[in-house]
Write a protein that holds these residues in place. Structure first.
Motif, PDB file in Angstrom:
ATOM      1  N   LEU A 178     -18.741   6.602  35.575  1.00  0.00           N
ATOM      2  CA  LEU A 178     -20.165   6.408  35.266  1.00  0.00           C
ATOM      3  C   LEU A 178     -21.118   7.414  35.897  1.00  0.00           C
TER       4      LEU A 178
ATOM      5  N   GLY B  48     -27.315   1.112  30.616  1.00  0.00           N
ATOM      6  CA  GLY B  48     -27.466   1.151  32.069  1.00  0.00           C
ATOM      7  C   GLY B  48     -28.770   1.773  32.518  1.00  0.00           C
TER       8      GLY B  48
ATOM      9  N   ASP C 150     -22.862   4.665  29.176  1.00  0.00           N
ATOM     10  CA  ASP C 150     -23.762   3.816  29.951  1.00  0.00           C
ATOM     11  C   ASP C 150     -25.118   3.642  29.245  1.00  0.00           C
TER      12      ASP C 150
ATOM     13  N   THR D  47     -24.426  10.964  29.842  1.00  0.00           N
ATOM     14  CA  THR D  47     -25.455   9.918  29.862  1.00  0.00           C
ATOM     15  C   THR D  47     -26.764  10.416  29.265  1.00  0.00           C
TER      16      THR D  47
ATOM     17  N   ARG E 282     -30.849   5.076  34.650  1.00  0.00           N
ATOM     18  CA  ARG E 282     -30.825   6.528  34.797  1.00  0.00           C
ATOM     19  C   ARG E 282     -31.555   6.905  36.083  1.00  0.00           C
TER      20      ARG E 282
END
Ligand code: DGJ
Length: 758
Positions: A543, A347, A344, A565, A349
């Motif tokens: 995810l 993406g 990700d 991540t 956080r």
């Protein structure tokens, strides 16, 4: 005569189409011998053979050019900035008049042992008949595009005598100039071949001099840099710790060519092994003054017995090269990571409040419910419950018990994590939890029930690292167990939003009862087992953010980061120390992956601590109730600013402006792709009399023609900024003259936002 050669040629092609590479290889030798016989009569026979020929492996800016010679030997003839005229690569070797290469294979693209090679090999094997020699010759290659930006070149090599082959893989990410290289080893011998060494990659570089920048460390002292010229012989970077492999030495490094690269100038290669276990990287400067870099899994205690017709795939060795200094190389690597590797990476956080340093093991449900309220009050997204929530027969009240017994402690959490999960929802925040699932405490029910799952030498004294042992992840039953540890958390707390996956012990006494007679495969199979579990978790929970923690930065690498991540750079959260640790990590990893927590470590004021933690993924690990009113207000406002700027910090380009190793100021800048919004963090790192930013700091990456305003943010309540926020500057001015953030002993930390003036 040429008809005879043509018949050979056609027969060879038919064998290739039939995919019978082994016979095709045998046949090509027959053909070559025939060609050599014919050569005396026919001077253009060599030309018909079409060898030597080159195989360029090119990204947007760089090229690694391999050459296949008349004998089918594959060598590296060029590594560097791409040439405009590809036809000129073949002229490169003649331009070098170095001393004699006695073997003719010093520049092999994948050096073998036991035949002609006189240096460290990339691969060494013992065949089924006990023979230790290997000779790999070119058979075929292909280039497979994978979308516009990625292409993979594979080259099949075979031994002319033994039924043994290696396929070299070069996956090129063109825009970021990154290559992942690995090899796949196979054989068709009758019985098992022992792989004594099985590197992923073998690079060969030419320069007048080489500087190696490498790292060493220890707990709370991760990523300590050292940079020195390479001398003749072998310099090895390796680890034998098994799990948190890079506690002492991470696999990341850089090599400057010709002269020591600076942030913005010079040729530099970055390298890293994508492997979460023992790795080994040999940098060998040979008699010709050329540099061979051989990188792979560490073969220490690991001869691998490979069955017939079974592939042994090595993990990738990752590298990028820039002729524009360390900054350019790191931006390419960071961008590659966000686009292709880090889970990700493009993406979002979650900001969080962690309870580790606020409570250690001393908490119960009601105290945690208070912390859930603090999470909301502070304005972060998630509450992260750390170590100490599990174990009943042996409660986890200290670090010497209960790892492996992943059931809630009934005294501390009578209503389980489900109750915390729903309380979090009621408070409008998310809930996350800490686990260390690869480990076992000697004082645990798991150890009592499954002593055979524990790594330890039979009959020998047990050795503990932080009072614990490691589970045997090479055993599929243990893999199942670890998967279910994670799975059951989600079953109990369906809204669970974050996992901190810790790993505090190294492997002592490496012996697996599951591996039986194959102990030397253990280190490799452990890591493969870990990846199997992580892949299974990601198949079910694709995810959910997970932090790769290891009592500090003892474990981060790009193979692991495809499942995580973020990573925890160090338990050392003293902000002054963190400036250096985060700085060095930033050469290799993007800010979005760096979990930075504000704690009570160090003597710096809260503003300094928060500003440093904002240069990545922000978290807090403090007693919120102990904050003074102004401190709390500052934190809340800073989190608001962070929410405004996090997109640029996470996804923008990072520029290192002032190196704390070289002066009294550290400055790092993040800029969006459009070059219209950015943020600059500036710190005083030396506290001697009259220290400060005497000179302006030159910004980087801006559009020279654009106009910008700078404004100080994260001001501590009651303070005013001397920065004139209405002044407009051209990008040219800010990059050529610079800007003075007026850092001094009363302003030790200054954060500036940059906005295009429209
Ligand atoms: C080591 C980690 O780095 C810390 O943040 C904390 O989670 C402890 N382990 C818990 O035991």
């Amino acid at each position: 005569m040429s008809t005879v050669i043509r018949i050979f040629h056609i027969t060879y092609s038919v064998l290739k189409i039939l995919k019978n590479d082994f016979f095709a290889m045998k046949f090509i030798h027959l053909k070559r011998n025939a060609s050599l016989l014919l050569i005396g009569f026919c001077s253009h026979a060599v030309a018909q053979d079409a060898r030597p020929f080159t195989i360029p492996v090119e990204s947007n800016n760089n090229a690694m050019v391999l050459q296949v010679d008349e004998k089918g030997q594959l060598s590296t003839i060029y590594f560097g900035k791409k040439l405009t005229h590809a036809a000129e690569y073949k002229l490169v070797p003649a331009a070098y008049k170095q001393t004699d290469d006695y073997s003719g294979v010093s520049n092999a693209a994948y050096s073998t042992a036991g035949t002609k090679n006189l240096f460290e090999p990339a691969i060494a094997v013992t065949h089924t008949d006990g023979n230790n020699s290997l000779d790999l010759r070119y058979v075929s290659h292909k280039v497979t595009p994978q979308g516009d930006d990625v292409s993979e070149t594979t080259i099949l090599l075979k031994d002319p005598v033994y039924a043994f082959e290696v396929t070299l893989h070069y996956k090129v990410y063109k825009a970021s100039d990154v290559i992942e290289q690995w090899s796949v080893i196979r054989h068709q011998e009758k019985g098992n071949v022992t792989l004594q060494k099985f590197a992923s990659a073998n690079l060969y570089l030419k320069a007048s001099r080489y500087w190696l920048k490498q790292y060493h460390g220890d707990w709370a002292k991760e990523m300590q840099p050292e940079e020195a010229p390479l001398t003749h012989g072998i310099k090895t970077l390796d680890t034998k710790l098994g799990t948190r492999a890079n506690l002492f030495q991470p696999s990341v490094f850089m090599v400057s060519l010709d002269q020591r690269a600076t942030e913005d100038e010079g040729s530099v290669l970055y390298g890293a092994m994508e492997w979460s276990g023992n790795f080994r990287i040999d940098l060998e400067l040979d008699n010709l003054d050329n540099l061979r870099i051989i990188a792979g899994i560490n073969n220490y205690a690991s001869p691998y017995s490979l069955k017939t017709n079974t592939a042994f795939e090595t993990p990738p060795f990752l590298y990028t090269f820039s002729t524009q200094g360390k900054g350019d190389a790191s931006r390419k690597l960071q961008s590659w990571a966000r686009n292709y590797k880090l889970l990700d990476g493009k993406g979002e956080r979650l900001t969080l409040l962690n309870n580790w340093e606020a409570t250690y093991f001393n908490f119960d449900e009601s105290r945690l419910k208070g912390l859930l309220k603090d999470t909301k009050d502070l304005g972060v997204d998630l509450f992260l419950l750390d170590d100490g929530w599990f174990g009943n027969k042996y409660p986890r009240n200290a670090d010497n018990a209960a790892l492996g017994d992943w059931q809630e402690n009934r005294k501390k959490l009578p209503n389980g994590i489900a109750a915390l999960d729903s309380s979090a929802q009621q408070n409008g925040v998310k809930f996350g939890i800490w686990i260390e699932p690869e480990m076992v405490s000697p004082k645990s029910e798991l150890y009592e029930k499954h002593p055979d799952w524990v790594l330890k030498q039979p009959g020998r004294e047990e050795h503990y690292f932080r009072h614990q042992l490691v589970l045997d992840l090479s055993n599929p039953q243990v893999q199942d167990f670890v998967f279910h540890v994670v799975d059951s958390l989600f079953i109990k707390a369906p809204k669970l939003s974050y996992i901190k996956w810790d790993c505090n012990a190294v492997i002592y006494n490496a012996w697996s009862s599951f591996q039986k007679q194959q102990q030397s495969q253990f280190y490799v199979e452990y890591v493969r087992g870990l990846y199997k579990v992580l892949a299974r978790i990601r198949a079910k929970y694709p995810l959910v953010p997970m932090m790769l923690c290891s009592g500090g930065g003892g474990r981060v690498d790009y193979n692991a980061l495809q499942y995580f991540t973020e990573y925890w750079p160090s338990d050392n959260t003293d902000p002054l120390e963190r400036i250096y640790i985060q700085w060095e990590n930033s050469y290799f990893y993007p800010a979005i992956a760096s979990a930075n927590h504000v704690t009570d470590w160090g003597k710096q004021p809260i503003k300094f601590r928060v500003d440093v933690a904002m240069m990545g993924k922000l978290g807090f690990d403090i007693v919120v109730k102990d904050l003074k009113e102004a401190e709390r207000k500052f934190c809340q406002e800073a989190i608001g600013n962070y929410n405004t700027w996090k997109d640029v910090i996470w996804h923008g380009n990072q520029y290192r402006l002032a190196n704390p190793e070289e002066g009294s100021i550290a400055a790092i800048m993040y800029l969006d792709e459009k070059k219209s919004k950015g943020v600059v963090f500036n710190y005083l790192v030396k506290s001697r009399y009259d220290e400060g930013s005497k000179l302006p700091i030159r910004l980087k990456g801006l559009d020279a023609a654009k106009q910008y305003r700078l404004k100080e943010i994260n001001l501590y309540p009651g303070t005013a900024s001397p920065v004139p926020s209405e002044q407009v500057y051209s990008g040219e001015f800010l990059m050529r003259v610079g800007f003075n953030p007026q850092v001094n002993t009363t302003r030790t930390s200054v954060v500036l936002e940059i906005n295009e003036a429209i």
